[in-house]
Design an enzyme around this catalytic site. Structure first.
Site, PDB file in Angstrom:
ATOM      1  N   CYS A  77       0.850  -1.199   0.000  1.00 42.38           N
ATOM      2  CA  CYS A  77       0.000   0.000   0.000  1.00 42.38           C
ATOM      3  C   CYS A  77       0.888   1.253   0.000  1.00 42.38           C
ATOM      4  O   CYS A  77       2.026   1.225   0.476  1.00 42.38           O
ATOM      5  CB  CYS A  77      -0.870   0.037   1.241  1.00 42.38           C
ATOM      6  SG  CYS A  77      -2.004  -1.345   1.412  1.00 42.38           S
TER       7      CYS A  77
ATOM      8  N   GLU B 163       0.710   3.821   1.857  1.00 39.93           N
ATOM      9  CA  GLU B 163       1.070   4.236   3.215  1.00 39.93           C
ATOM     10  C   GLU B 163       2.337   3.538   3.689  1.00 39.93           C
ATOM     11  O   GLU B 163       3.254   4.163   4.223  1.00 39.93           O
ATOM     12  CB  GLU B 163      -0.065   3.919   4.201  1.00 39.93           C
ATOM     13  CG  GLU B 163      -1.354   4.643   3.918  1.00 39.93           C
ATOM     14  CD  GLU B 163      -2.310   3.793   3.080  1.00 39.93           C
ATOM     15  OE1 GLU B 163      -1.882   3.227   2.048  1.00 39.93           O
ATOM     16  OE2 GLU B 163      -3.494   3.718   3.458  1.00 39.93           O
TER      17      GLU B 163
HETATM   18 ZN    ZN Z   1      -2.801  -0.585   3.468  1.00 41.33          ZN
END
Ligand code: ZN
Length: 130
Positions: free
Chosen positions: A53, A55
């Protein structure tokens, strides 16, 4: 660095997403105590479980540069144009580096939503010996 400026950084980071499978690009930008910004975008993989991801890409970059104790905020945005919230794994990943880190998201830069990670992940996991 304002929340809006950090969100704009996340929007810009989205262009580096590698999302050939979902076609859902996500950008993230982490702000540190020194005012530095570390950005990330999602990186998908044919073996879906290997996908990263945005993040975690951004946070990993900050931590690798020595910022394990001073993460202040992370802004996140997605190509859908809707507010995007961190997945469960990313909430735990963020919580590791501070319960007060602010998560900034929103549909647009004019409509930001801000939460401390402890609100998005109540009772986050910690090993007792840390
Ligand atoms: Zn994530």
């Amino acid at each position: 660095m304002t929340d809006r400026e950090l969100f704009i950084q996340a929007q810009d980071a989205m262009q580096y997403a590698y999302a050939p499978y979902s076609r859902y690009s996500v950008g993230a930008a982490v702000l540190t105590g020194t005012g530095e910004i570390f950005r990330g975008a999602n990186i998908e993989n044919a073996s879906y479980g290997a996908t990263l991801c945005a993040e975690r890409v951004a946070i990993s970059s900050a931590v690798f540069a020595g910022h394990k104790d001073d993460l202040i905020a992370i802004a996140i945005c997605a190509s859908s144009g809707e507010a995007v919230y961190p997945c469960g794994i990313c909430r735990q990943f963020l919580f590791e580096f501070g319960a007060d880190i602010r998560v900034i998201t929103g549909k647009t830069v004019e409509a930001l939503e801000i939460f401390p990670i402890s609100e998005l992940l109540p009772n986050g996991f910690r090993l007792e010996n840390k």
